[in-house]
Design a protein around this motif. Sequence first.
Motif, PDB file in Angstrom:
ATOM      1  N   PRO A 117       7.200 -36.346   7.382  1.00  0.00           N
ATOM      2  CA  PRO A 117       6.307 -35.690   8.244  1.00  0.00           C
ATOM      3  C   PRO A 117       7.045 -35.987   9.582  1.00  0.00           C
ATOM      4  O   PRO A 117       6.622 -35.266  10.477  1.00  0.00           O
ATOM      5  CB  PRO A 117       5.267 -36.486   8.206  1.00  0.00           C
ATOM      6  N   ALA A 150       7.953 -40.697   5.394  1.00  0.00           N
ATOM      7  CA  ALA A 150       6.574 -40.927   4.939  1.00  0.00           C
ATOM      8  C   ALA A 150       6.141 -42.196   4.739  1.00  0.00           C
ATOM      9  O   ALA A 150       5.069 -42.776   4.719  1.00  0.00           O
ATOM     10  CB  ALA A 150       6.102 -39.969   3.843  1.00  0.00           C
ATOM     11  N   ALA A 183       5.629 -36.822   0.887  1.00  0.00           N
ATOM     12  CA  ALA A 183       3.967 -36.797   1.000  1.00  0.00           C
ATOM     13  C   ALA A 183       3.311 -38.060   0.419  1.00  0.00           C
ATOM     14  O   ALA A 183       3.593 -38.104  -0.794  1.00  0.00           O
ATOM     15  CB  ALA A 183       3.499 -35.532   0.895  1.00  0.00           C
TER      16      ALA A 183
END
Length: 822
Positions: free
Chosen positions: A312, A445, A507
């Motif tokens: 991210p 992440a 993720a």
Amino acid sequence: MTEISFGYTDGDVDTNQSATESLNDMVAQRYSRREMIRNGSVALTGAVFGGSVLAACDSPSIDSDPAPVVTAGTSGNTSAGRIVTLTSTAIDNTAVTGHAWTQTGGPTVTLTNPTTPTASFVAPAVAAATVLTFAYAATDGSGNTSSVTTTVTISPAALGFTAVAKNKNDVVTVPAGYSVQIGARLGDPIANGVAAFANNGTDTNYAQRIGDHGDALYWYGLSAAGARDDNASTRGLIVQNHENINQQYLHVAGATSTGGIRPEAEALKEIECHGLSVIEYAEGANRQWAYVQASSFNRRITPNTPAVFNGPVRGTDFLKTAYSKDGTAGRGTINNCANGHTPWATNLTCEENWAGYFRRSGDNAARSAKELTALSRYGVTSGSGSYGWSTVIASDAANTTFRRWDARATGADALADFRNEPNQFGWVVEVDPYNPGAAPRKRTALGRMGHEGCWPGNFVAGRKPAFYMGDDSRREYMYKFVSATAWVAADATNADRLAMGDKYLDAGTLYVAKFNADGTGTWLPLVFGTGPLTATNATYPFASQADVLVNTRLAADAVGATPMDRPEWTAVNPVTGEVYLTLTNNNASLRPLNGTDAANPRHYNDPYGTAGSAQYGNPNGHIVRLREDGDTTEALTFKWDIYLFGAGADLDPANINLSGLTADNDFSSPDGLWFGRPQNASGLVKPVLWIQTDDGAYTDVTNCMMLAAIPGTVQDGATKTITNTGSGGATATQATRVGAPATAATLKRFLVGPVECEITGVDSTPDGRTLFVGIQHPGEGGTPAAPTSHWPASQSGSAGATVRPRSAIAIITKNDGGVVAL
């Protein structure tokens, strides 16, 4: 004349009515009962298996060439992981031409030399006493065959060595019956054409040499053909972190500077000594181990090695610098301490105390309030940076190798300087050890912190996997990352290993632990937009999930996680899935008398040295463990207790030495943790846990050490209320959850290291017969002219007074070839 009585027989061998002695009688006279089957570790276990003479027939045959008379051992006993030797004897009128041992009952084992009179095997893991049966057959030149059967009873695994005494010797001390070899050392060349290490400060090119401060390590097997083989135990790759440096020994007369400016060559050495190494090892004749200097797999990853960001935070403003204007690329990794691994055979290296390397002060006016809060929370506040690398004036003006360590906001924006360079560190970094050309990937992440390990929970098909992490600083937190993707077992063998990392590590949800006083706990999600993790947070207004992940510590503060006594390594029991976390220590300023809690319960004094210098707080540390509710990595709640409390054996048993430690197993400041591999008996049924120390509180008594343990289970002890003491004589009570006391059968000191070292990093070959142990920074307090340790040169005898110490891997084997520790 001897009277003969006859009975019915259906074999003509009985038609001989002579009173001549039977063949059994003759053999019995010539061959007394003897030891035919024995445990290969008699010195440790005291087990001696008796033997007997067993014949293929009951009386002499009229055949001029009877079948051989064979003997084999009677029943004997041993325990899992130990070597069992099956010994036979065959007597015949002519030469015996064939021998064969076969297993006929019990858990299957692999027999070594089964076509000789003496075969052996490693006793398998068992949960209860289990009988194995074996048949021995001998064949003579006429084709006659005789056979007999013997049995061996295997008991569950047990610690099978005599505890090593505490000491301050300048060697690696191991139990009787074990041997120490030295693996790759600081400065050893890892490519053709690189000169042998002089070890006098003149050496260069550490990008092709073993780095300094070897830390966490992990074995990745290789087949004879050089392919990945998770069960290979004689050839493989060791990935080892290189956390820091003994700066003084890298240079001829120590580090220098002129007018506050470090020399370029010195700084380059120091930088290149950080990072990690991937090195091939092979076992040779007589179990002699060596690293392979010319291996095509060999690789150094240093702070200068190109890396990429995933997850991210990739491409966000947080990562943009003059080097990476789009926020996707970075350079290398630094201060790599603990580690982790994945089922798809990649290595997870963890960036720990990276903040101090940066120069960053005096630019507050150019920073936003949010930036200043974040920089302060992570400790990016130094006016010079560790080792002063940012002061180097590079010979090539375009070279930013040194300028990147200056994190001051000096340019027009973040693309003109390296104000964001600290944000490029503090991550878990994935490396494919089998592909030297693959760039390391930083997995954002999993959050940014002083990562101390990233150990996988037990993977179950169809369940989202988790990775457990500590943040190595006092009053920091324990975390877990749960992937967004459920585990597919076939992915373990996918050849595109880093793509598997993309699938499972880019993720998911990051959680932080809250330990409740009643022995329960909760995983608090660190998700933007939930609870206090919003733009309205008064302490730090979060703007996005990327902001939460870059500033993980601030997010954990906001949700109310439990501050711990310096969280370090995590380890997961491969059988139960229980998670262990070392809490190395804390001091009175950060954990005062009235600041304890159930998970960090002690405040006391452990006087140091003959002068009795005060050490108030929790100087000896402890190990906490937890079990996920429902035994699933997806759980949001857990149960916990304190498995072991570090302490000297002489300290108060009611309030300090709560685990009942003795002179054979007392320890201080637990750091490294690792469970035996499930491919051998040390990692099955009740796996062996290895505990390593990084100690300053007990080094007046002993050098740092490593212990072997067979732990129980979470909450196998009881609730206890202790009385803590402060420096002024004040007292306070604290309730806590205490695990079952240690015993001689469940905890023993296995190893003591050389002077001023830390014991850190441990793994074994899959068969458990070779153990690799990291020995870090021996002699760290010495000078080039007067080193305080000479290890590893001292391991094999006396070393010269000026021989410099070197971090290195100690390779430990059991002399009888059995599983180490059992």
